[in-house]
Design a protein around this motif. Structure first.
Motif, PDB file in Angstrom:
ATOM      1  N   ASN A   1       0.841  -1.196   0.000  1.00  0.00           N
ATOM      2  CA  ASN A   1       0.000   0.000   0.000  1.00  0.00           C
ATOM      3  C   ASN A   1       0.879   1.248   0.000  1.00  0.00           C
ATOM      4  O   ASN A   1       1.874   1.324   0.721  1.00  0.00           O
ATOM      5  CB  ASN A   1      -0.901   0.037   1.237  1.00  0.00           C
ATOM      6  CG  ASN A   1      -1.871  -1.124   1.267  1.00  0.00           C
ATOM      7  OD1 ASN A   1      -2.460  -1.478   0.249  1.00  0.00           O
ATOM      8  ND2 ASN A   1      -2.036  -1.732   2.440  1.00  0.00           N
ATOM      9  N   ALA A   2       0.493   2.232  -0.805  1.00  0.00           N
ATOM     10  CA  ALA A   2       1.201   3.514  -0.802  1.00  0.00           C
ATOM     11  C   ALA A   2       0.676   4.401   0.319  1.00  0.00           C
ATOM     12  O   ALA A   2       1.408   5.204   0.897  1.00  0.00           O
ATOM     13  CB  ALA A   2       1.042   4.207  -2.144  1.00  0.00           C
ATOM     14  N   GLY A   3      -0.626   4.253   0.631  1.00  0.00           N
ATOM     15  CA  GLY A   3      -1.237   5.047   1.682  1.00  0.00           C
ATOM     16  C   GLY A   3      -2.427   4.324   2.285  1.00  0.00           C
ATOM     17  O   GLY A   3      -3.042   3.473   1.635  1.00  0.00           O
ATOM     18  N   LEU A   4      -2.740   4.655   3.530  1.00  0.00           N
ATOM     19  CA  LEU A   4      -3.876   4.055   4.242  1.00  0.00           C
ATOM     20  C   LEU A   4      -4.579   5.140   5.048  1.00  0.00           C
ATOM     21  O   LEU A   4      -3.914   5.977   5.669  1.00  0.00           O
ATOM     22  CB  LEU A   4      -3.418   2.959   5.207  1.00  0.00           C
ATOM     23  CG  LEU A   4      -2.950   1.618   4.659  1.00  0.00           C
ATOM     24  CD1 LEU A   4      -2.275   0.822   5.781  1.00  0.00           C
ATOM     25  CD2 LEU A   4      -4.127   0.840   4.108  1.00  0.00           C
ATOM     26  N   THR A   5      -5.901   5.101   5.069  1.00  0.00           N
ATOM     27  CA  THR A   5      -6.669   6.026   5.910  1.00  0.00           C
ATOM     28  C   THR A   5      -7.647   5.203   6.737  1.00  0.00           C
ATOM     29  O   THR A   5      -8.362   4.346   6.207  1.00  0.00           O
ATOM     30  CB  THR A   5      -7.431   7.057   5.063  1.00  0.00           C
ATOM     31  OG1 THR A   5      -6.503   7.792   4.268  1.00  0.00           O
ATOM     32  CG2 THR A   5      -8.184   8.038   5.957  1.00  0.00           C
ATOM     33  N   SER A   6      -7.683   5.477   8.028  1.00  0.00           N
ATOM     34  CA  SER A   6      -8.559   4.737   8.936  1.00  0.00           C
ATOM     35  C   SER A   6      -9.036   5.679  10.043  1.00  0.00           C
ATOM     36  O   SER A   6      -8.668   6.862  10.082  1.00  0.00           O
ATOM     37  CB  SER A   6      -7.819   3.536   9.545  1.00  0.00           C
ATOM     38  OG  SER A   6      -6.682   3.971  10.276  1.00  0.00           O
ATOM     39  N   TYR A   7      -9.843   5.140  10.944  1.00  0.00           N
ATOM     40  CA  TYR A   7     -10.368   5.922  12.067  1.00  0.00           C
ATOM     41  C   TYR A   7     -10.214   5.081  13.325  1.00  0.00           C
ATOM     42  O   TYR A   7     -10.662   3.934  13.372  1.00  0.00           O
ATOM     43  CB  TYR A   7     -11.833   6.267  11.823  1.00  0.00           C
ATOM     44  CG  TYR A   7     -12.472   7.125  12.890  1.00  0.00           C
ATOM     45  CD1 TYR A   7     -12.030   8.432  13.104  1.00  0.00           C
ATOM     46  CD2 TYR A   7     -13.513   6.630  13.679  1.00  0.00           C
ATOM     47  CE1 TYR A   7     -12.616   9.226  14.080  1.00  0.00           C
ATOM     48  CE2 TYR A   7     -14.108   7.428  14.645  1.00  0.00           C
ATOM     49  CZ  TYR A   7     -13.657   8.729  14.845  1.00  0.00           C
ATOM     50  OH  TYR A   7     -14.244   9.507  15.816  1.00  0.00           O
ATOM     51  N   ASP A   8      -9.576   5.636  14.356  1.00  0.00           N
ATOM     52  CA  ASP A   8      -9.314   4.863  15.577  1.00  0.00           C
ATOM     53  C   ASP A   8     -10.359   5.073  16.668  1.00  0.00           C
ATOM     54  O   ASP A   8     -10.149   4.682  17.817  1.00  0.00           O
ATOM     55  CB  ASP A   8      -7.911   5.171  16.106  1.00  0.00           C
ATOM     56  CG  ASP A   8      -7.764   6.611  16.620  1.00  0.00           C
ATOM     57  OD1 ASP A   8      -8.767   7.362  16.629  1.00  0.00           O
ATOM     58  OD2 ASP A   8      -6.643   6.986  17.013  1.00  0.00           O
ATOM     59  N   GLY A   9     -11.476   5.695  16.290  1.00  0.00           N
ATOM     60  CA  GLY A   9     -12.521   5.964  17.267  1.00  0.00           C
ATOM     61  C   GLY A   9     -12.527   7.406  17.749  1.00  0.00           C
ATOM     62  O   GLY A   9     -13.520   7.880  18.313  1.00  0.00           O
ATOM     63  N   ARG A  10     -11.416   8.088  17.519  1.00  0.00           N
ATOM     64  CA  ARG A  10     -11.333   9.497  17.910  1.00  0.00           C
ATOM     65  C   ARG A  10     -10.683  10.361  16.837  1.00  0.00           C
ATOM     66  O   ARG A  10     -11.042  11.507  16.642  1.00  0.00           O
ATOM     67  CB  ARG A  10     -10.525   9.629  19.217  1.00  0.00           C
ATOM     68  CG  ARG A  10     -10.595  11.024  19.843  1.00  0.00           C
ATOM     69  CD  ARG A  10      -9.701  11.124  21.047  1.00  0.00           C
ATOM     70  NE  ARG A  10      -8.292  11.155  20.653  1.00  0.00           N
ATOM     71  CZ  ARG A  10      -7.661  12.272  20.290  1.00  0.00           C
ATOM     72  NH1 ARG A  10      -8.303  13.418  20.253  1.00  0.00           N
ATOM     73  NH2 ARG A  10      -6.391  12.228  19.965  1.00  0.00           N
ATOM     74  N   THR A  11      -9.748   9.771  16.117  1.00  0.00           N
ATOM     75  CA  THR A  11      -8.941  10.528  15.167  1.00  0.00           C
ATOM     76  C   THR A  11      -8.892   9.819  13.818  1.00  0.00           C
ATOM     77  O   THR A  11      -8.799   8.590  13.759  1.00  0.00           O
ATOM     78  CB  THR A  11      -7.498  10.688  15.692  1.00  0.00           C
ATOM     79  OG1 THR A  11      -7.537  11.337  16.980  1.00  0.00           O
ATOM     80  CG2 THR A  11      -6.642  11.501  14.738  1.00  0.00           C
ATOM     81  N   ILE A  12      -8.955  10.624  12.744  1.00  0.00           N
ATOM     82  CA  ILE A  12      -8.707  10.081  11.413  1.00  0.00           C
ATOM     83  C   ILE A  12      -7.196   9.943  11.256  1.00  0.00           C
ATOM     84  O   ILE A  12      -6.453  10.908  11.454  1.00  0.00           O
ATOM     85  CB  ILE A  12      -9.269  11.006  10.317  1.00  0.00           C
ATOM     86  CG1 ILE A  12     -10.795  11.113  10.441  1.00  0.00           C
ATOM     87  CG2 ILE A  12      -8.891  10.485   8.936  1.00  0.00           C
ATOM     88  CD1 ILE A  12     -11.412  12.122   9.490  1.00  0.00           C
ATOM     89  N   VAL A  13      -6.749   8.740  10.925  1.00  0.00           N
ATOM     90  CA  VAL A  13      -5.311   8.472  10.830  1.00  0.00           C
ATOM     91  C   VAL A  13      -4.937   8.182   9.376  1.00  0.00           C
ATOM     92  O   VAL A  13      -5.480   7.267   8.756  1.00  0.00           O
ATOM     93  CB  VAL A  13      -4.911   7.270  11.709  1.00  0.00           C
ATOM     94  CG1 VAL A  13      -3.405   7.021  11.592  1.00  0.00           C
ATOM     95  CG2 VAL A  13      -5.311   7.509  13.160  1.00  0.00           C
ATOM     96  N   ILE A  14      -4.028   8.994   8.846  1.00  0.00           N
ATOM     97  CA  ILE A  14      -3.484   8.755   7.512  1.00  0.00           C
ATOM     98  C   ILE A  14      -2.078   8.189   7.673  1.00  0.00           C
ATOM     99  O   ILE A  14      -1.239   8.769   8.367  1.00  0.00           O
ATOM    100  CB  ILE A  14      -3.432  10.053   6.689  1.00  0.00           C
ATOM    101  CG1 ILE A  14      -4.856  10.546   6.379  1.00  0.00           C
ATOM    102  CG2 ILE A  14      -2.653   9.844   5.390  1.00  0.00           C
ATOM    103  CD1 ILE A  14      -4.892  11.860   5.625  1.00  0.00           C
ATOM    104  N   GLN A  15      -1.846   7.054   7.037  1.00  0.00           N
ATOM    105  CA  GLN A  15      -0.524   6.438   7.055  1.00  0.00           C
ATOM    106  C   GLN A  15       0.060   6.449   5.646  1.00  0.00           C
ATOM    107  O   GLN A  15      -0.628   6.087   4.689  1.00  0.00           O
ATOM    108  CB  GLN A  15      -0.602   4.987   7.549  1.00  0.00           C
ATOM    109  CG  GLN A  15      -1.026   4.852   9.001  1.00  0.00           C
ATOM    110  CD  GLN A  15      -1.146   3.389   9.404  1.00  0.00           C
ATOM    111  OE1 GLN A  15      -1.864   2.619   8.774  1.00  0.00           O
ATOM    112  NE2 GLN A  15      -0.425   3.009  10.449  1.00  0.00           N
ATOM    113  N   ILE A  16       1.290   6.876   5.548  1.00  0.00           N
ATOM    114  CA  ILE A  16       2.007   6.794   4.273  1.00  0.00           C
ATOM    115  C   ILE A  16       3.360   6.156   4.540  1.00  0.00           C
ATOM    116  O   ILE A  16       3.901   6.248   5.650  1.00  0.00           O
ATOM    117  CB  ILE A  16       2.189   8.181   3.609  1.00  0.00           C
ATOM    118  CG1 ILE A  16       2.902   9.154   4.550  1.00  0.00           C
ATOM    119  CG2 ILE A  16       0.855   8.730   3.150  1.00  0.00           C
ATOM    120  CD1 ILE A  16       3.211  10.504   3.909  1.00  0.00           C
TER     121      ILE A  16
END
Length: 258
Positions: free
Chosen positions: A68-83
């Motif tokens: 994956n080049a990038g990932l976007t998820s939600y941890d219950g409080r914050t939107i988390v973008i991973q690159i």
């Protein structure tokens, strides 16, 4: 549900670009020609279609991104973008694909919070995501993000003065593929506008041809008793002088107006 793509709220390309423009304003880069996408993604908050949400950008080692080049998820409080570390490094150097990947994930954060909050993980595959045939483009989360990314990175007013895909790609630091998506959409808008202008022009000509022709104004042989000009004409049961605007109740044949 496949994590290659997700079916989401139907959105026109023009609606997605409008959302990108709103996020540019939120980040204070509405008029910027070159957007520092890493700086934007590193902010603590982001505007989304569900309101302002906490945001975090994480840099992950390349081997942990698993294709994956990038990932976007939600941890219950914050939107988390991973690159990946490579994507961050390349984006910092201005690489179009890397900048586009980061903007692509911002698009998921902005538009797809409901899916994220339900547990979806929006992943941008390095080999390109596969969209199932049963998901139409206007409902595809991946299509939305692909449209969002160039719209976020490109200054629309400046881009409309450019005449090629390569100019757009170089000027705004976006991948050529994204530049093509953007350029094609702008050209389609221009074609629709030209077509609409043509239809309106033809409609006006048809309406004009169907309108009753006005007869030329015919003046009587007698002169106006006020100004002396031979510019008296009938108006219903009365008479009026075009020169001085005098109105008469009656005008006898061969007599002057009273």
């Amino acid at each position: 549900m496949s994590d290659e793509d997700y079916r989401d709220v139907p959105r026109k390309n023009s609606e997605v670009r409008a959302l990108a423009a709103r996020v540019r304003s939120f980040f204070g880069v509405a008029d910027a020609e070159h957007v520092d996408v890493l700086d934007c993604a590193s902010r603590s908050e982001i505007w989304t279609v569900k309101g302002v949400k906490p945001l975090r950008l994480d840099t992950v080692s390349d081997d942990k991104m698993a294709g994956n080049a990038g990932l976007t998820s939600y941890d219950g409080r914050t939107i988390v973008i991973q690159i990946s570390r490579r994507i961050r490094h390349d984006a910092f150097l201005g690489d179009g694909y890397a900048r586009n990947t980061t903007a692509h994930e911002l698009g998921h954060a902005v538009m797809h919070f409901e899916k994220l909050s339900a547990g979806a993980v929006m992943a941008r595959r390095t080999s390109r995501n596969v969209t199932p045939k049963w998901i139409s483009a206007y409902e595809s989360a991946e299509h939305h993000a692909r449209v969002f990314a160039p719209a976020f990175l490109i200054n629309d007013a400046v881009a409309r003065t450019l005449s090629s895909v390569d100019e757009i790609s170089v000027r705004f630091g976006v991948s050529r593929q994204s530049a093509e998506i953007y350029f094609d959409q702008i050209q389609s808008e221009k074609d629709r506008a030209a077509s609409a202008d043509y239809v309106r022009r033809v409609a006006d000509e048809v309406i004009s041809s169907m309108s009753p022709k006005q007869s030329p104004l015919t003046f009587m042989s007698d002169c106006c008793s006020v100004c002396g000009q031979q510019t008296v004409f009938p108006v219903g049961h009365k008479f009026m002088c075009r020169t001085c605007d005098t109105i008469y109740d009656r005008f006898q044949d061969g007599d002057l107006a009273e």
